[in-house]
Design a protein around this motif. Structure first.
Motif, short mmCIF file in Angstrom:
data_model
loop_
_atom_site.label_atom_id
_atom_site.label_comp_id
_atom_site.label_asym_id
_atom_site.label_seq_id
_atom_site.Cartn_x
_atom_site.Cartn_y
_atom_site.Cartn_z
N GLU A 1 -6.57 -3.59 11.55
CA GLU A 1 -5.38 -4.25 11.03
C GLU A 1 -5.22 -4.00 9.54
OE1 GLU A 1 -7.53 -5.56 13.05
OE2 GLU A 1 -6.39 -6.19 14.83
N LEU A 2 -6.34 -3.98 8.82
CA LEU A 2 -6.29 -3.73 7.38
C LEU A 2 -5.79 -2.33 7.08
CD1 LEU A 2 -6.84 -4.54 4.47
CD2 LEU A 2 -9.23 -3.80 4.79
N GLN A 3 -6.26 -1.35 7.86
CA GLN A 3 -5.80 0.03 7.65
C GLN A 3 -4.31 0.14 7.93
OE1 GLN A 3 -7.95 1.93 6.19
NE2 GLN A 3 -9.54 0.38 6.52
N PHE A 4 -3.86 -0.52 8.98
CA PHE A 4 -2.43 -0.53 9.28
C PHE A 4 -1.64 -1.19 8.15
CE2 PHE A 4 -2.95 -0.35 14.19
CZ PHE A 4 -2.99 1.04 14.13
N GLU A 5 -2.16 -2.28 7.61
CA GLU A 5 -1.47 -2.99 6.53
C GLU A 5 -1.32 -2.10 5.30
OE1 GLU A 5 -3.57 -6.58 5.81
OE2 GLU A 5 -3.07 -7.47 7.76
N GLU B 229 1.42 0.42 6.16
CA GLU B 229 2.72 -0.25 6.21
C GLU B 229 3.20 -0.61 4.82
OE1 GLU B 229 3.39 -3.23 9.41
OE2 GLU B 229 1.34 -2.72 10.03
N TYR B 230 2.30 -1.06 3.97
CA TYR B 230 2.67 -1.40 2.59
C TYR B 230 3.17 -0.16 1.85
CZ TYR B 230 2.34 -3.15 -2.19
OH TYR B 230 2.63 -3.51 -3.48
N ARG C 11 -11.12 -7.21 11.48
CA ARG C 11 -9.80 -6.90 10.95
C ARG C 11 -9.72 -5.50 10.37
NH1 ARG C 11 -7.67 -8.80 6.95
NH2 ARG C 11 -5.51 -8.76 7.67
N LYS D 116 2.45 2.36 15.92
CA LYS D 116 1.14 2.47 15.29
C LYS D 116 0.11 2.86 16.36
CE LYS D 116 1.57 -1.82 13.93
NZ LYS D 116 1.32 -3.15 13.30
N GLN E 154 6.69 0.57 3.01
CA GLN E 154 7.65 -0.42 2.52
C GLN E 154 7.94 -0.27 1.03
OE1 GLN E 154 5.86 -4.13 3.65
NE2 GLN E 154 6.16 -3.79 5.84
#
Length: 230
Positions: free
Chosen positions: A135-139, A142-143, A132, A156, A146
């Protein structure tokens, strides 16, 4: 005409066989300085490619308060490493010194437009160590979008080999091809684009978009300010 004082910096390999080569380069920089309005310039010239032997660069940085501008062929002549260069850029900017280059234009650091509804692409480059990790870096990015901005995430991109060499960052090249879809690019660090200053500048010219780095908390607006030569 701007009468303020500027410093010119250049380095060469120290070879004595063809001094005309670097002499022509220095003359080219002098003419560039004159064209952008600096008639009063001091030259700092190192005849070594090794940073530890570049005593003129050290002398220049110690006396930089005497100048309002630093003029060079390209940003690589100041620092090889992108991160170190960005630190120098901030330090010189805090002293009111602008940097101009023939080939890389000038870097424009501005307050990030967090409130504007910009179309954003995020880019990450690193090793895929665990399932992950990407995905964690993207999260994380993204956070940030937002909660801290009014930006709109469009796409992405991630290169997971960890090796920032020519031809290896295929997703970065895809981002460049799709650049018209975005207003800016968000990265965790400018080093994600490339750790070498020369390569970072090359990609930036290909991208032609503003870049915001979360790690450096720097918004780098795209604006050449010079005559970039492909």
């Amino acid at each position: 005409m701007n009468e303020s004082k500027a410093a010119i910096y250049h380095f060469t390999d120290g070879g004595s066989i063809r001094p005309i080569v670097y002499e022509k380069e220095v003359d080219r920089i002098r003419k560039f300085a004159l064209n952008i309005g600096f008639t009063d310039t001091d030259l700092y010239l190192d005849k070594s490619l090794r940073k530890k032997d570049q005593l003129q660069l050290q002398a220049l940085l110690q006396s930089i308060g005497n100048y309002e501008a630093l003029i060079m062929k390209d940003f690589y002549h100041l620092r090889k490493n992108t991160g170190a260069f960005m630190n120098d850029l901030i330090a010189l900017g805090s002293k009111g010194v602008n940097i101009y280059t023939i080939e890389d234009g000038n870097f424009l650091l501005e307050k990030a437009p967090f409130e504007q509804p910009l179309r954003v692409a995020i880019y990450y480059c690193g090793l895929e160590i665990i399932g992950r990790s990407i995905e964690l870096q993207f999260e994380i990015m993204e956070y940030f979008i937002q909660t801290c901005t009014n930006w709109k995430l469009i796409d992405k991109y991630a290169d997971t080999s960890g090796n920032r060499i020519d031809g290896n960052q295929k997703q970065l090249q895809e981002l460049i091809r799709n650049r018209d879809k975005y207003d800016m690019v968000l990265v965790q660090s400018f080093n994600d684009i490339h750790w070498r200053t020369a390569k970072f500048c090359k990609v930036r010219h290909q991208l032609q978009k503003d870049i915001y780095s979360m790690h450096e908390d720097m918004y780098l607006r795209y604006g050449q300010g010079g005559n970039h030569e492909e």
